[in-house]
Design a protein around this motif. Structure first.
Motif, PDB file in Angstrom:
ATOM      1  N   UNK A 219      39.465 -20.033   0.007  1.00  0.00           N
ATOM      2  CA  UNK A 219      38.136 -19.461  -0.147  1.00  0.00           C
ATOM      3  C   UNK A 219      37.630 -19.773  -1.551  1.00  0.00           C
ATOM      4  N   UNK A 220      36.337 -19.957  -1.656  1.00  0.00           N
ATOM      5  CA  UNK A 220      35.716 -20.230  -2.942  1.00  0.00           C
ATOM      6  C   UNK A 220      34.971 -18.992  -3.431  1.00  0.00           C
ATOM      7  N   UNK A 221      35.176 -18.641  -4.697  1.00  0.00           N
ATOM      8  CA  UNK A 221      34.550 -17.449  -5.285  1.00  0.00           C
ATOM      9  C   UNK A 221      33.241 -17.834  -5.962  1.00  0.00           C
ATOM     10  N   UNK A 222      32.229 -18.132  -5.146  1.00  0.00           N
ATOM     11  CA  UNK A 222      30.947 -18.571  -5.709  1.00  0.00           C
ATOM     12  C   UNK A 222      29.820 -18.135  -4.792  1.00  0.00           C
ATOM     13  N   UNK A 223      28.739 -17.590  -5.381  1.00  0.00           N
ATOM     14  CA  UNK A 223      27.636 -17.014  -4.612  1.00  0.00           C
ATOM     15  C   UNK A 223      26.380 -17.866  -4.629  1.00  0.00           C
ATOM     16  N   UNK A 224      26.505 -19.115  -5.054  1.00  0.00           N
ATOM     17  CA  UNK A 224      25.382 -20.039  -5.030  1.00  0.00           C
ATOM     18  C   UNK A 224      25.673 -21.203  -4.104  1.00  0.00           C
ATOM     19  N   UNK A 225      25.099 -22.373  -4.408  1.00  0.00           N
ATOM     20  CA  UNK A 225      25.370 -23.566  -3.607  1.00  0.00           C
ATOM     21  C   UNK A 225      26.829 -23.983  -3.776  1.00  0.00           C
ATOM     22  N   UNK A 226      27.515 -24.169  -2.679  1.00  0.00           N
ATOM     23  CA  UNK A 226      28.939 -24.502  -2.709  1.00  0.00           C
ATOM     24  C   UNK A 226      29.221 -25.619  -1.717  1.00  0.00           C
ATOM     25  N   UNK A 494      26.606  -5.087  -1.407  1.00  0.00           N
ATOM     26  CA  UNK A 494      25.912  -6.364  -1.429  1.00  0.00           C
ATOM     27  C   UNK A 494      25.369  -6.684  -0.046  1.00  0.00           C
ATOM     28  N   UNK A 495      24.076  -7.034   0.018  1.00  0.00           N
ATOM     29  CA  UNK A 495      23.435  -7.378   1.282  1.00  0.00           C
ATOM     30  C   UNK A 495      22.524  -8.568   1.048  1.00  0.00           C
ATOM     31  N   UNK A 496      22.446  -9.459   2.029  1.00  0.00           N
ATOM     32  CA  UNK A 496      21.529 -10.592   1.915  1.00  0.00           C
ATOM     33  C   UNK A 496      21.091 -11.013   3.309  1.00  0.00           C
ATOM     34  N   UNK A 497      20.037 -10.375   3.793  1.00  0.00           N
ATOM     35  CA  UNK A 497      19.619 -10.584   5.187  1.00  0.00           C
ATOM     36  C   UNK A 497      20.822 -10.448   6.105  1.00  0.00           C
ATOM     37  N   UNK A 498      21.615  -9.434   5.867  1.00  0.00           N
ATOM     38  CA  UNK A 498      22.883  -9.288   6.577  1.00  0.00           C
ATOM     39  C   UNK A 498      23.989  -9.919   5.757  1.00  0.00           C
ATOM     40  N   UNK A 499      24.757 -10.826   6.396  1.00  0.00           N
ATOM     41  CA  UNK A 499      25.929 -11.408   5.748  1.00  0.00           C
ATOM     42  C   UNK A 499      25.661 -12.732   5.074  1.00  0.00           C
ATOM     43  N   UNK A 500      24.494 -12.888   4.437  1.00  0.00           N
ATOM     44  CA  UNK A 500      24.123 -14.156   3.838  1.00  0.00           C
ATOM     45  C   UNK A 500      24.679 -14.399   2.451  1.00  0.00           C
ATOM     46  N   UNK A 501      25.320 -13.403   1.851  1.00  0.00           N
ATOM     47  CA  UNK A 501      25.960 -13.620   0.544  1.00  0.00           C
ATOM     48  C   UNK A 501      27.272 -12.839   0.518  1.00  0.00           C
ATOM     49  N   UNK A 502      28.226 -13.345   1.281  1.00  0.00           N
ATOM     50  CA  UNK A 502      29.564 -12.752   1.352  1.00  0.00           C
ATOM     51  C   UNK A 502      30.556 -13.791   0.857  1.00  0.00           C
TER      52      UNK A 502
END
Length: 711
Positions: A219-226, A494-502
């Motif tokens: 898993x990658x620990x990054x919340x942007x473009x990956x 943390x929420x992002x239109x549902x699970x968009x930033x998990x």
């Protein structure tokens, strides 16, 4: 020792309880990966560089692949130097061992680019964390065009499969399995956040099952473009390269400055997918989640959104709070609509002051009332967004992400603030400070409801505009870090239109995540099953709602579906009958009895909702003395006379266990058997088909919660 360097063979051996990971220097002084898999009995058993089967004239198996040096693996590092040279030549310099951490030092001496490879061992969970630090030790700028966190390699085979999580809004975390063929398979996000389309998780197996076989995962620990690339050729080992997505990205590394990549977390299981998931779950609880709350039980919450939507007032929230307290809720949360001129989703976002028409006494009166009922108080915010119809946008139209001379795409009636800007970052810190200082708030639901489109940053020089992708995420993390340290009593979701930033990056700051906006209790089963492969149940919020209509699903079924993680309720309590309140109160009581096992225990998937006529999940505490089984029928595979033989997992073979169900004095025994018997012969779930004979009707949505107790 967990980390050993063999001087004679120039080989580093990293070992956890069950995993070995080895790389070495070849004759040219280049780092080569030689092994990742089961821990071997002796150091001498691990391969040497000369044991690699190299069928290609070009370079493969680089421990840290670069653009240059004849490398033929997708690079982890690609730069352009001041004179236009785009060829990276890294030579080994030194290493350092600090406890469970190894640091390898490399250098491109000609251009003064220093590279440190970091390895941190999590021995108990057979996991290694990897990340990279670049430092410009020259007096010239270096343009980074691609920087990944790690390259890994696994055995090539005709049987090898890739497992990953994909989906879309309202349908996240669907598990996919496919054969790995020659070429490159890319899992990625380009929308400025983790995304619902793909999640930065992978697993590679060779016909493994839930309980048997080798599984390599990461898993990658990054919340942007990956980006995670899986690259296969006919002969060489399969390469996995993961890190920040190089799409539309450059970063100018100034002299004496450093660049740190996100962590890439990877591990190994030789006991199938169940063990791989359990290791990830408990690694997250022990090492990723904020440790001040990681092992505190999540409270049962009520969110008033579905009951009132934007029409929140002090009066209607107090009425709902009374009803929530009546069924045993511990945390009351108001959602969108409490601030600015926010009467719908077209206006007010960005104006973070309390709406005096809705709350003439501010929030204090409501908060005090909620607390007088014995509940904590929570609130919804969406700090990263702004409506064009807002005071904030009219004052600071330059604060949004945009390109000059191009339209500003409005999605969900909102634009996206540029968090890469320091003034925007400070604005968010200031208004959140004011909100939390002036109000006794215990919980924050932080939402983020759109993607990045026009990714411009006109206020900086053109060669730095593409740094927006990383600086946005860094500043987001800084804000969360600041708020957590200043307000340690507050729980953050943390929420992002549902699970968009998990992802593991945001989870270093968030105590829990909103899994999906889809709260249909049956749809949620597949979403929650996929989620469980990569993330801990405790992190996963599940709500009991009126999705599809209040009477579409039995209330018990809705509760049981939501009990598989941390329980929330979002149904309109104003529409509850007295019977509904009785059922809800009993189910909340049941969840409180089992939640420690669900949130802190070890999860076993007893079936797959996509393949079976039922979905069943089992949880056991660490000493295997108590457990829970949550069973829900899959009506799409329903047979008329269903009797399910449910075989349990993980029990002590010779111990005697009682299986029972119910709450309090209503508990009844179902079966008493040895652990081995429960695993081998199982127990029969009668289901509800027998009701067909007396009613001529079948309950398609049928569920049960069973408890396990060692006696």
């Amino acid at each position: 020792m967990a980390i050993v360097f063999e001087e004679k063979k120039k080989k580093w051996i990293l070992e956890t309880i069950n995993m070995g990971y080895v790389f070495a220097l070849d004759k040219e002084g280049k780092l080569k990966n030689v092994y990742w898999g089961s821990k071997l009995p002796r150091f001498e058993d691990y391969p040497e560089v000369d044991d690699l089967v190299v069928m290609d004239r070009y370079t493969w198996d680089d421990e840290f692949s670069v653009r240059g040096e004849k490398n033929n693996v997708e690079p982890c590092l690609k730069v352009e130097y001041y004179d236009g040279v785009r060829d990276v030549v890294l030579n080994y310099v030194d290493f350092e061992i600090k406890g469970n951490q190894l640091i390898i030092k490399l250098l491109d001496e000609q251009y003064g680019l220093s590279v440190k490879l970091f390895y941190r061992l999590i021995e108990k969970y057979d996991i290694i964390e990897r990340w990279v630090e670049l430092e410009n030790s020259s007096d010239k700028e270096i343009k980074i065009e691609d920087i990944k966190s790690a390259s890994l390699y696994v055995e090539n085979s005709e049987k090898v499969r890739l497992n990953y999580l994909t989906g879309m809004w309202g349908s996240e975390f669907h598990l996919r399995k496919e054969k790995i063929n020659e070429g490159s398979k890319v899992l990625e996000s380009r929308v400025g956040k983790t995304s619902a389309y793909m999640n930065p998780y992978f697993a590679i197996d060779y016909d493994a099952t839930e309980d048997n076989g080798k599984v390599y995962f990461g898993e990658l620990a990054w919340s942007g473009n990956w980006k995670i690339s899986i690259q296969k050729r006919i002969y060489e080992r399969i390469a996995i390269i993961a890190g920040i997505n190089e799409w539309d990205f450059t970063y100018i590394l100034e002299p004496s400055k450093k660049f740190m990549t996100p962590k890439f977390v990877f591990g190994f299981s030789e006991e199938g997918f169940s063990k791989a998931s359990q290791n990830l779950h408990h690694y997250q609880l022990d090492y990723i989640l904020p440790q001040d709350k990681a092992h505190k039980l999540r409270k049962v919450l009520y969110n008033s959104w579905e009951a009132t939507t934007f029409n929140v007032t002090e009066e209607n929230q107090k009425i709902l709070a009374e009803k929530a307290a009546k069924i045993g809720v511990e945390l009351f949360v108001i959602d969108d609509g409490w601030f600015g001129q926010r009467n719908d989703d077209r206006a007010g976002l960005g104006d973070w002051y309390v709406n005096k028409e809705k709350f003439p006494n501010g929030l204090k009166s409501l908060i005090d009332y909620v607390k007088s009922l014995g509940m904590d108080f929570g609130i919804w915010v969406e700090p990263e967004m702004v409506n064009p119809d807002s005071d904030l946008y009219r004052k600071h139209p330059d604060w949004v992400i945009n390109f000059q001379n191009r339209p500003r795409s409005v999605e969900r009636n909102q634009l996206m603030l540029n968090l890469a800007r320091e003034d925007v970052k400070q604005f968010i810190i200031d208004f959140m400070d004011k909100l939390l200082l002036e109000n006794n708030i215990d919980f924050v639901k932080w939402d983020m409801n759109r993607h990045v489109f026009e990714s411009g940053w006109p206020e900086v020089e053109s060669e730095r505009q593409r740094e927006i992708w990383v600086k946005y995420v860094w500043n987001l993390y800084d804000i969360w870090k600041y708020l957590r340290e200043k307000y340690p009593h507050v729980t953050f979701e943390n929420c992002s239109s549902g699970g968009g930033r998990v992802d593991l990056g945001i989870m270093q700051y968030a105590d829990q995540v909103w899994t999906s906006d889809n709260t249909d209790p049956f749809d949620r089963l597949e979403i929650q099953e996929g989620f469980s492969y990569a993330y801990a149940p405790k992190i996963m919020m599940g709500w009991v709602t009126d999705w599809g209509g209040k009477d579409t699903y039995p209330l018990e079924y809705r509760f049981h579906s939501s009990m598989m993680g941390s329980l929330g309720i979002g149904a309109d309590l104003n529409k509850f009958s007295e019977k509904d309140f009785e059922i809800a109160k009993k189910q909340v009581q049941l969840y409180k009895e089992i939640r420690e096992i669900v949130q802190e225990g070890y999860q076993y998937r007893l079936s797959s909702v996509a393949k079976e006529r039922y979905f069943a999940v089992q949880y056991l505490n660490e000493d295997k003395s108590e457990g829970v089984i949550i069973y829900l029928r899959n009506p799409r595979r329903f047979g008329l006379f269903d009797r399910v033989n449910l075989k349990l997992k993980g029990l002590e073979e010779k111990s005697i266990y009682k299986i029972y169900e119910g709450v309090g004095e209503e508990e009844i025994e179902v079966k008493t058997l040895s652990g081995k018997a429960l695993e081998e012969r199982g127990i029969i779930i009668e289901d509800s088909s027998k009701e067909f004979f007396s009613t001529n009707k079948i309950k398609h949505f049928y569920s049960r919660v069973l408890k396990i107790n060692k006696i």
